[in-house]
Design a protein around this motif. Structure first.
Motif, PDB file in Angstrom:
ATOM      1  N   GLU A 106      15.449  31.650  15.474  1.00 24.99           N
ATOM      2  CA  GLU A 106      16.059  31.198  16.901  1.00 24.99           C
ATOM      3  C   GLU A 106      15.023  31.124  17.903  1.00 24.99           C
ATOM      4  OE1 GLU A 106      19.946  33.120  17.510  1.00 24.99           O
ATOM      5  OE2 GLU A 106      20.272  33.472  15.487  1.00 24.99           O
ATOM      6  N   ILE A 107      15.864  30.268  18.909  1.00 26.14           N
ATOM      7  CA  ILE A 107      14.987  30.338  20.015  1.00 26.14           C
ATOM      8  C   ILE A 107      16.009  31.136  21.208  1.00 26.14           C
ATOM      9  CG2 ILE A 107      14.491  28.858  22.080  1.00 26.14           C
ATOM     10  CD1 ILE A 107      13.974  26.533  19.830  1.00 26.14           C
ATOM     11  N   ALA A 108      15.120  31.994  21.938  1.00 24.10           N
ATOM     12  CA  ALA A 108      15.985  32.881  23.131  1.00 24.10           C
ATOM     13  C   ALA A 108      15.450  32.275  24.242  1.00 24.10           C
ATOM     14  CB  ALA A 108      15.577  34.288  22.717  1.00 24.10           C
ATOM     15  N   LEU A 133      11.623  32.075  24.168  1.00 22.56           N
ATOM     16  CA  LEU A 133      10.769  32.712  23.172  1.00 22.56           C
ATOM     17  C   LEU A 133      11.284  32.831  21.875  1.00 22.56           C
ATOM     18  CD1 LEU A 133      11.271  36.576  24.312  1.00 22.56           C
ATOM     19  CD2 LEU A 133      12.354  34.867  25.170  1.00 22.56           C
ATOM     20  N   PRO A 134      10.372  32.995  20.902  1.00 19.90           N
ATOM     21  CA  PRO A 134      10.952  32.780  19.503  1.00 19.90           C
ATOM     22  C   PRO A 134      11.548  34.121  19.217  1.00 19.90           C
ATOM     23  CG  PRO A 134       8.604  33.590  19.594  1.00 19.90           C
ATOM     24  CD  PRO A 134       8.928  33.309  21.043  1.00 19.90           C
ATOM     25  N   ALA A 135      12.619  33.958  18.375  1.00 24.65           N
ATOM     26  CA  ALA A 135      13.435  35.102  17.902  1.00 24.65           C
ATOM     27  C   ALA A 135      13.869  35.126  16.447  1.00 24.65           C
ATOM     28  CB  ALA A 135      14.644  35.367  19.040  1.00 24.65           C
ATOM     29  N   SER A 167       6.603  38.115  21.378  1.00 19.86           N
ATOM     30  CA  SER A 167       5.957  38.705  22.451  1.00 19.86           C
ATOM     31  C   SER A 167       5.460  37.796  23.604  1.00 19.86           C
ATOM     32  CB  SER A 167       4.795  39.717  22.279  1.00 19.86           C
ATOM     33  OG  SER A 167       4.549  39.573  20.899  1.00 19.86           O
ATOM     34  N   LYS A 168       5.391  36.393  23.280  1.00 22.41           N
ATOM     35  CA  LYS A 168       5.112  35.485  24.111  1.00 22.41           C
ATOM     36  C   LYS A 168       6.139  34.781  24.706  1.00 22.41           C
ATOM     37  CE  LYS A 168       2.569  31.005  23.693  1.00 22.41           C
ATOM     38  NZ  LYS A 168       2.427  30.082  22.914  1.00 22.41           N
ATOM     39  N   ASP A 249       6.540  26.085  16.690  1.00 25.34           N
ATOM     40  CA  ASP A 249       5.637  25.165  17.206  1.00 25.34           C
ATOM     41  C   ASP A 249       5.677  25.497  18.842  1.00 25.34           C
ATOM     42  OD1 ASP A 249       3.807  23.183  17.543  1.00 25.34           O
ATOM     43  OD2 ASP A 249       5.190  21.954  18.243  1.00 25.34           O
ATOM     44  N   GLN A 250       4.471  25.716  19.494  1.00 25.99           N
ATOM     45  CA  GLN A 250       4.331  26.116  20.816  1.00 25.99           C
ATOM     46  C   GLN A 250       4.770  27.254  21.644  1.00 25.99           C
ATOM     47  OE1 GLN A 250       4.105  22.365  23.479  1.00 25.99           O
ATOM     48  NE2 GLN A 250       5.336  21.904  21.813  1.00 25.99           N
ATOM     49  N   LEU A 251       5.756  28.022  20.877  1.00 27.45           N
ATOM     50  CA  LEU A 251       6.401  29.197  21.228  1.00 27.45           C
ATOM     51  C   LEU A 251       5.733  30.461  20.756  1.00 27.45           C
ATOM     52  CD1 LEU A 251      10.208  28.280  21.483  1.00 27.45           C
ATOM     53  CD2 LEU A 251       8.389  27.837  23.262  1.00 27.45           C
ATOM     54  N   GLY A 252       5.196  30.321  19.512  1.00 26.07           N
ATOM     55  CA  GLY A 252       4.428  31.459  18.783  1.00 26.07           C
ATOM     56  C   GLY A 252       5.394  31.893  17.656  1.00 26.07           C
TER      57      GLY A 252
END
Ligand code: OOG
Ligand code: MG
Length: 259
Positions: A106-108, A133-135, A167-168, A249-252
């Motif tokens: 997911e995206i948070a 952030l990524p989740a 964490s990013k 992508d880009q979020l880590g």
């Protein structure tokens, strides 16, 4: 006699703490409405809070076609994530604490400003967002065979069980979150893939929908709140020994080991 929401919440809470799948509640109460189900979800939250647990994030669910199709429920839902559900990035999910967990990428969002419905748009959400952030979310329906109706899953706090935040932290400014590619890996193998657009066309629309759903109850999203916007792909069954990684992508990346 009306339906006893508190009693149903206690039943679902026991299923969670005893790690036992139970019959879906609409088998017993076919007349249960979605509004009733949110009242049960609130009772369930009150039970957890009375035990000292704190709400630390919110979630939307069933926001992508992939998830709607898999669960055979066609309407987005919202739920609460508690402090005991959080696993740190790179941490461990203890399989025995759950019933039959499945994993989602997911995206948070982390809000920098309050958002109050009823007419919040995705563009307003992006303006009010401090970070994305990524989740990873682990859903663990308390119902037998992971089968439920809309009212069942709402009452069951939208199958919430565990989640991991990457964490990013990234500002959404200048990002096309709908075009962010996402892959979900188990033991190095890609099990699901998609893009941010899978979530209601753009994941910011999921946060907007949450703000608008909360407005009906006179509530709003507040600065500092974390919102998981919903699984991008189908949820994948996990087993002890699995290493799960979501790459955005880009979020880590964000990962967790199942033990
Ligand atoms: C309901 C929760 C769905 C999501 O991201 O779509 C959800 C379920 O599928 O058990 O968390
Ligand atoms: Mg989810």
């Amino acid at each position: 006699m009306g339906i006893d929401f508190r009693e149903i919440a206690q039943f679902l809470h026991r299923a969670e703490t005893e790690k036992r799948a139970v019959e879906r509640i609409t088998a017993r109460y076919p007349e249960l409405t979605v509004e009733d189900a949110y009242r049960i979800q609130e009772e369930l939250a009150a039970i957890k809070q009375a035990q000292g647990h704190r709400v630390i994030a919110r979630k939307m669910g069933l926001t992508s076609k992939a998830k709607m199709k898999q669960m055979n429920v066609e309407e987005p839902i919202h739920g609460l994530l508690f402090d005991y559900m959080v696993i740190e990035d790179g941490g461990v999910l203890v399989y025995d604490e759950l019933i039959h967990p499945r994993v989602e990428a997911e995206i948070a969002f982390v809000l920098g400003e309050d958002l109050e419905g009823p007419a919040v748009t995705g563009a307003q959400v992006l303006k009010a967002t401090q970070y994305v952030l990524p989740a990873i979310e682990f859903v663990d329906s308390r119902y037998e065979n992971f089968r439920f109706t809309l009212a069942d899953v709402v009452a069951d706090n939208t199958s919430s069980s565990r989640f991991v935040l990457g964490s990013k932290l990234t500002s959404p400014e200048g990002l096309d979150l709908d075009l962010i590619g996402v892959t979900l890996h188990i033991n190095g193998e890609i099990k699901g893939l998609g893009a941010g657009a899978a979530v209601l066309g753009h994941p910011a629309n999921s946060v907007a929908m949450l703000a608008n759903m909360l407005a009906r109850k006179g509530e709003r999203l507040r600065a500092g709140e974390v919102v998981l916007t919903g699984g991008i792909t189908e949820a994948i069954v996990v087993e002890p020994g699995d290493v799960v990684t979501a790459k955005l992508d880009q979020l880590g990346d964000v990962s967790v080991v199942v033990k």
